[in-house]
Design a protein around this motif. Sequence first.
Motif, PDB file in Angstrom:
ATOM      1  N   LEU A  86       0.843  -1.191   0.000  1.00 36.83           N
ATOM      2  CA  LEU A  86       0.000   0.000   0.000  1.00 36.83           C
ATOM      3  C   LEU A  86       0.882   1.246   0.000  1.00 36.83           C
ATOM      4  O   LEU A  86       1.997   1.218   0.522  1.00 36.83           O
ATOM      5  CB  LEU A  86      -0.910   0.017   1.230  1.00 36.83           C
ATOM      6  CG  LEU A  86      -2.204  -0.811   1.164  1.00 36.83           C
ATOM      7  CD1 LEU A  86      -1.913  -2.295   1.041  1.00 36.83           C
ATOM      8  CD2 LEU A  86      -3.065  -0.549   2.402  1.00 36.83           C
ATOM      9  N   GLY A  87       0.384   2.331  -0.577  1.00 34.18           N
ATOM     10  CA  GLY A  87       1.156   3.558  -0.651  1.00 34.18           C
ATOM     11  C   GLY A  87       0.958   4.443   0.567  1.00 34.18           C
ATOM     12  O   GLY A  87      -0.154   4.554   1.097  1.00 34.18           O
ATOM     13  N   PHE A  88       2.054   5.099   0.997  1.00 30.16           N
ATOM     14  CA  PHE A  88       2.020   5.987   2.158  1.00 30.16           C
ATOM     15  C   PHE A  88       2.842   7.241   1.878  1.00 30.16           C
ATOM     16  O   PHE A  88       3.808   7.209   1.116  1.00 30.16           O
ATOM     17  CB  PHE A  88       2.572   5.276   3.401  1.00 30.16           C
ATOM     18  CG  PHE A  88       1.716   4.140   3.875  1.00 30.16           C
ATOM     19  CD1 PHE A  88       0.736   4.348   4.839  1.00 30.16           C
ATOM     20  CD2 PHE A  88       1.870   2.870   3.343  1.00 30.16           C
ATOM     21  CE1 PHE A  88      -0.064   3.304   5.263  1.00 30.16           C
ATOM     22  CE2 PHE A  88       1.065   1.818   3.761  1.00 30.16           C
ATOM     23  CZ  PHE A  88       0.091   2.034   4.726  1.00 30.16           C
ATOM     24  N   GLY A  89       2.469   8.342   2.521  1.00 27.46           N
ATOM     25  CA  GLY A  89       3.237   9.570   2.419  1.00 27.46           C
ATOM     26  C   GLY A  89       4.431   9.556   3.347  1.00 27.46           C
ATOM     27  O   GLY A  89       4.596   8.641   4.163  1.00 27.46           O
ATOM     28  N   ALA A  90       5.268  10.586   3.236  1.00 33.30           N
ATOM     29  CA  ALA A  90       6.455  10.668   4.081  1.00 33.30           C
ATOM     30  C   ALA A  90       6.104  10.716   5.560  1.00 33.30           C
ATOM     31  O   ALA A  90       6.887  10.287   6.408  1.00 33.30           O
ATOM     32  CB  ALA A  90       7.279  11.901   3.706  1.00 33.30           C
ATOM     33  N   ASP A  91       4.887  11.205   5.873  1.00 29.43           N
ATOM     34  CA  ASP A  91       4.456  11.295   7.267  1.00 29.43           C
ATOM     35  C   ASP A  91       3.821  10.007   7.778  1.00 29.43           C
ATOM     36  O   ASP A  91       3.386   9.947   8.931  1.00 29.43           O
ATOM     37  CB  ASP A  91       3.472  12.452   7.434  1.00 29.43           C
ATOM     38  CG  ASP A  91       2.214  12.273   6.582  1.00 29.43           C
ATOM     39  OD1 ASP A  91       2.169  11.332   5.763  1.00 29.43           O
ATOM     40  OD2 ASP A  91       1.283  13.080   6.726  1.00 29.43           O
ATOM     41  N   GLY A  92       3.765   8.970   6.930  1.00 31.42           N
ATOM     42  CA  GLY A  92       3.196   7.686   7.338  1.00 31.42           C
ATOM     43  C   GLY A  92       1.701   7.574   7.135  1.00 31.42           C
ATOM     44  O   GLY A  92       1.114   6.532   7.431  1.00 31.42           O
ATOM     45  N   ALA A  93       1.066   8.619   6.604  1.00 32.44           N
ATOM     46  CA  ALA A  93      -0.379   8.569   6.349  1.00 32.44           C
ATOM     47  C   ALA A  93      -0.649   7.804   5.052  1.00 32.44           C
ATOM     48  O   ALA A  93       0.118   7.900   4.087  1.00 32.44           O
ATOM     49  CB  ALA A  93      -0.950   9.972   6.250  1.00 32.44           C
ATOM     50  N   LEU A  94      -1.735   7.041   5.027  1.00 28.77           N
ATOM     51  CA  LEU A  94      -2.095   6.260   3.848  1.00 28.77           C
ATOM     52  C   LEU A  94      -2.271   7.177   2.642  1.00 28.77           C
ATOM     53  O   LEU A  94      -2.981   8.178   2.694  1.00 28.77           O
ATOM     54  CB  LEU A  94      -3.390   5.485   4.108  1.00 28.77           C
ATOM     55  CG  LEU A  94      -3.839   4.518   3.004  1.00 28.77           C
ATOM     56  CD1 LEU A  94      -2.869   3.354   2.882  1.00 28.77           C
ATOM     57  CD2 LEU A  94      -5.255   4.005   3.278  1.00 28.77           C
ATOM     58  N   ASP A  95      -1.617   6.840   1.556  1.00 27.58           N
ATOM     59  CA  ASP A  95      -1.731   7.595   0.308  1.00 27.58           C
ATOM     60  C   ASP A  95      -1.667   6.581  -0.830  1.00 27.58           C
ATOM     61  O   ASP A  95      -0.693   6.479  -1.559  1.00 27.58           O
ATOM     62  CB  ASP A  95      -0.598   8.623   0.193  1.00 27.58           C
ATOM     63  CG  ASP A  95      -0.779   9.555  -1.000  1.00 27.58           C
ATOM     64  OD1 ASP A  95      -1.868   9.563  -1.598  1.00 27.58           O
ATOM     65  OD2 ASP A  95       0.191  10.267  -1.338  1.00 27.58           O
TER      66      ASP A  95
END
Length: 474
Positions: free
Chosen positions: A223-232
């Motif tokens: 799954l994709g995530f942003g640099a802040d660890g939030a799901l993206d």
Amino acid sequence: MRFASWLMLCVVCAPVFAANTTSELEEGLETYFAHCHEYGLFNGTVLVKQGGEVVYERALGAADLRDGRALDLDSAFYLASVSKQFTSMAAMMLVDEEKLSLDSPLTDTFPEFAGFGEGVLVRHLMTHTSGIPDHYQLLQAAPAGLTNERVLEVLVEHGALDFAPGTQWAYSNGGYVLLSMLVARAAGQSFRDFMQERIFTPLGMTRTQVVDSSSPALTNRALGFGADGALDDYELFTTGAGGMYTTVGDLSRWDDALASGELVSERLMQLAFTQALLEDGSRTQYGFGWFVHDDGRRVWHSGGLNGFGTMLFRDRSSGDTLIVLCNQRAASLGMFDFAEAIGALLAGVQPALPDIPVAGELRTLISTQGVEAALARYDVIRQSEAERYDLSEEQLNTLGYEYAQSGELDIALALLAKNCEVFPDAANTWDSLGEIQLLQGEREQALQSYTRSLELNPDNSHAVEVVGELTAGG
């Protein structure tokens, strides 16, 4: 392009430095990627070939940061724009079978483009020289569940090309969506089924799949995530420009097939790796789904969407291949950074380890000890450990906006105020601080911050507008 720097490094250093032995190369790659993973710069899988043989493959990090499910070499990643080379290959296969021509007009298949799309040929779609707009720019934000049919509607509703076909080069995801639709029409089956039956299954790419609205759920998916660890995560159903999931192992099989030339005629493969010719006689840096170096030997493509970043590089002469798949795009390191480091190691040169992004360490401290402790640590790093860290103004600025977006304005304000203290002559730091001060209702302080930003950058139109509003409002 930045990528040219390490390509040049390989050329310059090869006669001077002996190539690393396999063990030295593996050790160097392990040191580099372990460092990147430890400091939040790499979460993904990597595979490196030297002379056509796999010398390094590694999975580091989590497929799902929410529950800690680990990545492995069988984890499937969204491929983003690296998918374009597969779409071009499908078109070339149909050209070999005389079901499609490189010079087939787009309007033969899609009469909806009559009146503005005459002159667009299949080869133009493959080389980004069609003038077809990029649908991401037209939509501004691609909605979840976006389909090929909707992209077609958007392009037809727009009713214009960006330039006359063959006269310029401009990257167009819209053109590649149309190319996949052309392939499906010419083949008489869905693009997904064509790719599965004609490419993935014959090559043993058992973990590769085109994703559209009919696709079954993928197993062991990253799954994709942003640099802040939030799901993206990826949420679209378009094909051609992207729309594929795969693994480093399957991409290695794809690389083998490209090296053997087993999928299409030699004539078409040569065209794929030849820079496209414009009508004025100049060359682009793109072939059929590949960026192509001037020497014609080195070809590559990168991709990025949502939390995913990807890279596939091939040296067609040496057999060296680099494959990098990430599912957490770090703000301070990109695909070309990884490619440059791997290229240096292949050339026998040890690259410097990347600076540690200070934002990552501060984020952890804020969550465990609070923002005051984090800023105290930041001061210590600046005073005695600066050589190891990325302390650029973007670090605190990006982190501050991250907390602002989550509604933690006090933390954002503290971070951005510190950034202005450390970078007092940077117009953007004051602009960012003023924005958060306004959100906090601190109008007088915001006016001071925006005024300072304007002093440093009189061309800051946003600051001009805000200062005007604040002044008029008393």
